[in-house]
Write an enzyme that holds these catalytic residues in place. Structure first.
Site, PDB file in Angstrom:
ATOM      1  N   HIS A 221       0.848  -1.238  -0.034  1.00  0.00           N
ATOM      2  CA  HIS A 221       0.088  -0.008  -0.052  1.00  0.00           C
ATOM      3  C   HIS A 221       0.887   1.306  -0.022  1.00  0.00           C
ATOM      4  CE1 HIS A 221      -3.847   2.135  -0.061  1.00  0.00           C
ATOM      5  NE2 HIS A 221      -3.355   2.937   0.921  1.00  0.00           N
ATOM      6  N   TYR A 225       1.485   5.413  -2.689  1.00  0.00           N
ATOM      7  CA  TYR A 225       1.981   6.755  -2.399  1.00  0.00           C
ATOM      8  C   TYR A 225       3.248   7.026  -2.920  1.00  0.00           C
ATOM      9  CZ  TYR A 225      -2.368   6.255   0.590  1.00  0.00           C
ATOM     10  OH  TYR A 225      -3.501   6.118   0.809  1.00  0.00           O
ATOM     11  N   HIS A 372      -9.810   0.478 -10.160  1.00  0.00           N
ATOM     12  CA  HIS A 372      -9.692   1.497  -9.304  1.00  0.00           C
ATOM     13  C   HIS A 372      -7.879   1.951  -9.688  1.00  0.00           C
ATOM     14  CE1 HIS A 372      -8.688   3.779  -5.604  1.00  0.00           C
ATOM     15  NE2 HIS A 372      -7.635   2.959  -5.417  1.00  0.00           N
ATOM     16  N   PHE A 373      -7.069   1.038  -9.687  1.00  0.00           N
ATOM     17  CA  PHE A 373      -5.766   0.915  -9.967  1.00  0.00           C
ATOM     18  C   PHE A 373      -5.692   1.896 -11.427  1.00  0.00           C
ATOM     19  CE2 PHE A 373      -4.486  -2.753  -7.241  1.00  0.00           C
ATOM     20  CZ  PHE A 373      -4.173  -1.950  -6.046  1.00  0.00           C
ATOM     21  N   HIS A 374      -6.489   1.604 -12.230  1.00  0.00           N
ATOM     22  CA  HIS A 374      -6.221   2.145 -13.370  1.00  0.00           C
ATOM     23  C   HIS A 374      -6.682   3.628 -13.438  1.00  0.00           C
ATOM     24  CE1 HIS A 374      -5.387  -1.796 -15.113  1.00  0.00           C
ATOM     25  NE2 HIS A 374      -4.848  -1.522 -16.050  1.00  0.00           N
ATOM     26  N   ARG A 437     -11.347 -10.414 -10.531  1.00  0.00           N
ATOM     27  CA  ARG A 437      -9.937  -9.879 -11.060  1.00  0.00           C
ATOM     28  C   ARG A 437      -9.086 -11.092 -11.432  1.00  0.00           C
ATOM     29  NH1 ARG A 437      -6.710  -6.940  -5.914  1.00  0.00           N
ATOM     30  NH2 ARG A 437      -5.362  -6.335  -7.861  1.00  0.00           N
ATOM     31  N   ARG A 438      -8.015 -10.856 -12.001  1.00  0.00           N
ATOM     32  CA  ARG A 438      -6.778 -11.917 -12.361  1.00  0.00           C
ATOM     33  C   ARG A 438      -7.488 -13.056 -13.093  1.00  0.00           C
ATOM     34  NH1 ARG A 438      -6.315 -11.405  -6.339  1.00  0.00           N
ATOM     35  NH2 ARG A 438      -4.679  -9.823  -5.826  1.00  0.00           N
TER      36      ARG A 438
END
Length: 552
Positions: A221, A225, A372-374, A437-438
């Protein structure tokens, strides 16, 4: 007044070496992403016996780790050289770190391409890769640690030469980000060195799965950042200059970065909310700390829009939103990062959902998380990185960002935004419908679930195709800026000045022992008792704790 130093040619060569790897990774990783979306849509089968999880691993590792880390370290070297300088000894040590990172990258990538490390970006046990994959990861991390200590030494040397002076804001931000990286990578280095390498070599026949996952997310995580803060560096110190404004508040910028140092690391359990073996009390504590990370992001949003408004009003624009017209919308150096900022609004909201104990149960391990990551990393961070590239690359290579390349950059930004909106939006919706996912979805065959997801899978393929066009265009622009842009000249390294109203920055903000000490205390508080409990209550063979050796 902010002192601005020149970047020497040897320093420029060092920085550009990181950029070459970053943009080569963008091209390779982007292709793997396109292939994934096509496979999931059911319209394409991988040739030559290539496996879906092989390209999924390449995509995650080369974009999420290699591209971002090489670009960030290169960009941060540029910021440090511009603000505090780089000695010959520091530059030589930086090259050592670069080559160790490269060796690690080649080792890990080779194992993935040979099909001996199809363990995904997270490399969860009981999936097992070839030992050279883990050794490559370890070398990569060691190389980044050298970059950390080069940056630390750069600021320490400057402080010694300028006693009593406030450290340059850009250097302060770089050191904070590298502290986050160094502290957090201690977790992933520990699990790789003491668990995965001995396990993959056959020295032990079991691995404590929960310990390995906990150490990974102790790193995983804060990594978010580490990606995000270089974008914030550009927003705070570069964008005001591009729009003709000034830095709103030095103290507020430093405070936001210090809060990231305190709250970004002891929060890994919010990725493990569904896992047994972790006391719910400690999950709750880390969820609270996760929500606290929203505070520095809100401070940044306030600071940036205050900067925009002040710049607009200084140019004579009035009314509630009149200043909005003053922003340089036709300058790709501003447009790309601004769209990245805007994307972080829904991206941040999605992050709060991911971190919530109740709502996480709805979207956990669905393709919502991928969406979300994208939206955050692949939009907010990457568009800002692209915006940085439009001035940094020609500045380093002695070229100019021509009006033609600027227009091409605007087109690329629009293409990227459209493609990501379609793909990420489809991922979010499909995730709410339960799409995992995956997965390539082939295991679901013609089930009712698969039929419900098919439209969104096709939308992902359409968005992915548009994105790959954007990647090809960005790679073309990079080549033009690095090698073949005309005319040659000097592209400005835009560094903003402080506003006239900017007050004194509290000296306590540069008390490194205090802030690092508080960060360590928070980490020990959040992790010591849970880790002891996990280790003591891990009987051999218990589901969720220890697994026998498995091969990917």
């Amino acid at each position: 007044m902010i002192k601005k130093l020149d970047i020497s040619k040897p320093e420029a060569r060092l920085i550009m070496s990181f950029m070459y790897v970053a943009f080569a990774s963008l091209l390779i990783g982007g292709l793997m992403g396109l292939l994934q979306t096509l496979v999931r849509s059911g319209t394409f089968k991988l040739p030559f016996g290539i496996g879906y999880y092989q390209i999924l691993t390449v995509h995650g590792v080369i974009l999420g780790l290699v591209l971002t880390t090489f670009f960030i370290i290169g960009f941060q070297y540029a910021l440090m050289s511009k603000s505090v300088g780089m000695s010959n000894g520091q530059r030589k040590l930086a090259w050592v770190g670069y080559w160790i990172m490269m060796i690690g990258t080649v080792l890990a990538a080779t194992m993935i391409l040979l099909g001996k490390a199809n363990v995904l970006y997270t490399f969860y046990a009981p999936l097992q890769a070839h030992p050279l994959y883990y050794i490559g990861l370890a070398l990569f991390v060691v190389g980044t640690w050298i970059a950390c200590f080069v940056n630390f030494h750069q600021l320490a040397k400057w402080k010694k030469q300028n006693p009593g002076e406030k450290s340059p804001l850009m250097a302060f931000m770089v050191v904070i980000n590298m502290l986050i990286w160094f502290i957090s990578t201690l977790g992933v280095a520990t699990t790789v060195l003491f668990q995965f390498i001995p396990w993959s070599l056959g020295m032990v026949d079991e691995i404590n799965v929960l310990v390995s996952r906990t150490l990974f997310w102790y790193f995983g995580h804060p990594l978010v950042y580490f990606w995000l803060l270089p974008a914030y560096m550009a927003w705070y110190t570069i964008i005001p200059k591009i729009i003709g404004g000034k830095i709103f508040s030095d103290a507020l910028a430093r405070l936001s970065f210090l809060l990231f140092l305190l709250f970004s690391i002891p929060v890994g359990f919010h990725h493990q909310l569904t896992e047994p073996g972790i006391d719910p009390f400690w999950k709750y504590i880390q969820v609270v700390l996760t929500f606290a990370v929203a505070i520095p992001s809100l401070l940044t949003a306030f600071s940036m829009f205050a900067t925009f408004e002040m710049a607009g009003r200084a140019k004579g624009y009035s009314g509630l939103f009149g200043w909005f017209k003053a922003l340089p919308w036709k300058d790709v150096r501003f447009l790309a990062p601004f769209i990245g900022m805007a994307a972080f609004i829904p991206g941040g909201a999605g992050g709060l959902i991911n971190a919530s104990n109740q709502l996480n149960g709805v979207i956990h391990n669905t393709i919502w998380v991928t969406g979300h990551f994208h939206l955050t990393v692949a939009t907010t961070v990457m568009l800002t990185f692209f915006g940085i590239s439009y001035w940094l690359i020609p500045h380093l290579t002695g070229k100019k960002l021509t009006p033609q390349l600027n227009r091409l950059g605007i087109i690329q930004t629009i293409i990227w935004t459209v493609g990501m909106t379609i793909m990420s939006g489809a991922m979010h919706i499909a995730g709410l419908l339960g799409a995992p996912r995956r997965s390539d979805y082939s295991v679901y065959g013609g089930t009712e679930q698969a039929q419900e997801w098919i439209g969104y899978q096709i939308a992902q393929a359409i968005g992915g195709t548009i994105l790959f066009i954007g990647i090809l265009l960005m790679f073309y622009i990079f080549i033009k800026l690095a090698f073949n842009s005309s005319p040659e000249g000097v592209e400005e390294f835009p560094v903003a000045e402080y506003g006239d109203h900017d007050g004194a920055t509290p000296k306590v903000f540069e008390n490194w022992r205090l802030w690092i000490g508080i960060a360590v205390v928070l980490i020990l508080f959040a992790y010591t008792i849970p880790l002891i409990d996990i280790i003591q209550n891990s009987p051999p063979g218990s589901p969720g704790f220890k697994w026998p050796i498995g091969n990917s």
